[in-house]
Design an enzyme around this catalytic site. Structure first.
Site, PDB file in Angstrom:
ATOM      1  N   TYR A 146       0.814  -1.208   0.000  1.00  0.00           N
ATOM      2  CA  TYR A 146       0.000   0.000   0.000  1.00  0.00           C
ATOM      3  C   TYR A 146       0.852   1.264   0.000  1.00  0.00           C
ATOM      4  CZ  TYR A 146      -4.528  -2.206   0.805  1.00  0.00           C
ATOM      5  OH  TYR A 146      -5.688  -2.912   0.666  1.00  0.00           O
ATOM      6  N   LYS A 195       3.517 -15.370   3.166  1.00  0.00           N
ATOM      7  CA  LYS A 195       3.763 -16.166   1.952  1.00  0.00           C
ATOM      8  C   LYS A 195       5.269 -16.432   1.898  1.00  0.00           C
ATOM      9  CE  LYS A 195       2.388 -18.052  -1.941  1.00  0.00           C
ATOM     10  NZ  LYS A 195       1.548 -19.279  -1.944  1.00  0.00           N
ATOM     11  N   ASP A 224      -2.428 -18.521   1.305  1.00  0.00           N
ATOM     12  CA  ASP A 224      -3.399 -19.258   0.483  1.00  0.00           C
ATOM     13  C   ASP A 224      -4.088 -20.335   1.316  1.00  0.00           C
ATOM     14  OD1 ASP A 224      -0.891 -20.455   0.606  1.00  0.00           O
ATOM     15  OD2 ASP A 224      -0.891 -21.175  -1.459  1.00  0.00           O
ATOM     16  N   ASP A 248      -6.093  -7.129   4.205  1.00  0.00           N
ATOM     17  CA  ASP A 248      -7.216  -6.535   3.475  1.00  0.00           C
ATOM     18  C   ASP A 248      -8.093  -7.649   2.904  1.00  0.00           C
ATOM     19  OD1 ASP A 248      -8.773  -4.555   2.115  1.00  0.00           O
ATOM     20  OD2 ASP A 248      -7.710  -5.085   0.272  1.00  0.00           O
ATOM     21  N   ASP A 252     -11.951  -9.296   4.468  1.00  0.00           N
ATOM     22  CA  ASP A 252     -13.215  -9.362   3.723  1.00  0.00           C
ATOM     23  C   ASP A 252     -13.767 -10.786   3.733  1.00  0.00           C
ATOM     24  OD1 ASP A 252     -13.153  -6.661   2.968  1.00  0.00           O
ATOM     25  OD2 ASP A 252     -13.908  -7.131   0.962  1.00  0.00           O
TER      26      ASP A 252
HETATM   27  C1  IPM Z   1     -10.329  -1.498   3.715  1.00  0.00           C
HETATM   28  C2  IPM Z   1     -10.561  -0.967   2.342  1.00  0.00           C
HETATM   29  C3  IPM Z   1      -9.427  -0.031   1.970  1.00  0.00           C
HETATM   30  C4  IPM Z   1      -8.157  -0.824   2.041  1.00  0.00           C
HETATM   31  C5  IPM Z   1      -9.588   0.651   0.598  1.00  0.00           C
HETATM   32  C6  IPM Z   1     -10.891   1.423   0.529  1.00  0.00           C
HETATM   33  C7  IPM Z   1      -8.413   1.513   0.255  1.00  0.00           C
HETATM   34  O1  IPM Z   1     -10.692  -2.016   1.427  1.00  0.00           O
HETATM   35  O2  IPM Z   1     -10.291  -0.694   4.670  1.00  0.00           O
HETATM   36  O3  IPM Z   1     -10.182  -2.714   3.853  1.00  0.00           O
HETATM   37  O4  IPM Z   1      -7.813  -1.530   1.070  1.00  0.00           O
HETATM   38  O5  IPM Z   1      -7.475  -0.762   3.056  1.00  0.00           O
HETATM   39 MG    MG Z   2     -10.672  -3.949   2.285  1.00  0.00          MG
END
Ligand code: IPM
Ligand code: MG
Length: 357
Positions: A146, A195, A224, A248, A252
């Protein structure tokens, strides 16, 4: 006690969900004798519209001067909004990265909890999740891909894009400390995810995440494999400790196995008590302004703020218990709606939780 909270409603559903979190905080203040004073700040698309950039220096300074920051969500529809015609470092999400870096919030805690009341929303087979699960993703937030150098060049008529992934041992050590400290207050298990079979940064990561906490069980897992284990047996995890990009993606996935991204809070912290608290979900522009968004993730983020920034444990518990009680009483926003339950909107959900404080 007076706490100065910088509030960044942001874009899309951000303003509506933050309003409900403030409502709940105010109720906590009344009941327990605290005062929360709010300073509203612009970040994301709304800041682009007002000032031409997603986060101004003044806004960042104001956030730094606060006791902690409560954030809704930033961003719009990538295909539709003019914000995405701008260069990448001027888009809404750049504001989010800038505030994380500017406040040095390198530790991002994202809890993934399967609430009993919502176990039906979990897409996994019931036998995999019986008894529920409760783990956190501890994501490094200010390093890695990032924040590494990046550029796009053209060589002999061929475009080439370069992103760099860098970690130094100090960055790894300080996030590992967070992982272990949080594990000590929970199930005393850390699974460090990398990884290391391919990446140097991961090999360094693995060697630095050492075992200086004799009471904590430390394991290492390849990313993975972790992605697979999260849907195969989520109950095995307590603290998943990982770098920025992996965190990240895995967070999710973790939110999906709880079945309800509208419920998941997050906290970003660093070396001081100043933290940034936001729901794990995005700005859902298509839902904005319709009183449909689930405010619970933001309300639970406010509870994390009380716990981590202000050391108000019983007040944080009060919010979490109020949320559980509302679910037990059968109220649901549309995203978690189920047969036989009562559907409510954003505002009513906030009212119901505030009433139960
Ligand atoms: C999160 C989001 C952000 C990230 C994006 C919006 C830049 O996906 O907070 O997980 O990737 O960190
Ligand atoms: Mg995210």
């Amino acid at each position: 006690m007076n706490y100065k909270v910088a509030v960044i409603p942001g874009d899309g559903i951000g303003p509506e969900i933050v309003r409900e979190a403030r409502k709940v905080l105010d109720k906590v203040g009344q009941k327990y004798g605290h005062e929360f004073t709010y300073q509203e700040l612009l970040m994301g698309g709304c800041s682009i519209d007002a000032y031409g950039e997603p986060l101004t220096e003044e806004t960042l300074e104001a956030a730094k001067a606060s006791d902690s920051v409560l954030l809704g969500a930033v961003g719009g529809n990538v295909g539709q909004s003019n914000w995405y015609q701008l260069p990448p470092d001027k888009r809404p999400e750049a504001g989010l990265l800038k505030i994380r870096k500017g406040l040095e919030l390198y530790a991002n805690i994202r809890p993934a909890v399967l609430f009993d009341e919502l176990s039906g929303a979990c897409p996994l087979k019931p036998e995999l999740t019986e008894g529920g699960f409760d783990f956190v993703v501890m994501r490094e937030l200010t390093g890695g891909l990032y924040f590494g150098d990046r550029k796009t060049v053209e060589e002999n008529g061929v475009k080439k894009a370069i992103d760099t992934l860098t970690y130094d041992e100090n960055e790894i050590r300080r996030i590992a400390k967070w992982g272990f400290d949080v594990a000590m207050k929970r199930g005393k298990k850390v699974c460090s995810v990398d990884k290391a079979n391919v990446l140097d940064s991961s090999r360094l990561w693995r060697s630095v995440v050492a075992k200086d906490y004799p009471e904590v069980e430390l394991t290492h897992m390849l990313v993975d494999n972790c992605a697979m284990q999260l849907v195969r047996d989520p109950k095995q995890f307590d603290v998943i400790l990982t770098e920025n990009m992996f965190g990240d993606i895995l967070s999710d996935e973790a939110s999906m196995v709880t079945g309800s991204i509208g419920m998941l809070s997050s906290a970003s912290l660093g070396a001081t008590k100043l933290g940034l608290y936001e729901p794990s979900h995005g700005s859902a522009p298509d839902l904005a302004g319709q009183d449909k968004a689930n405010p619970i993730a933001t309300i639970l983020s406010a509870a994390m703020m009380l716990r981590y920034s202000f050391d108000l444990e019983k007040e944080a518990d009060a919010i979490e218990n109020a949320v559980k009680q509302v679910l037990k009483d059968g109220y649901r926003t549309i995203d978690i709606m189920d047969e036989g339950k009562t559907q409510v909107g954003t505002i009513q959900m906030g009212d119901l939780i505030a009433e139960r404080i």
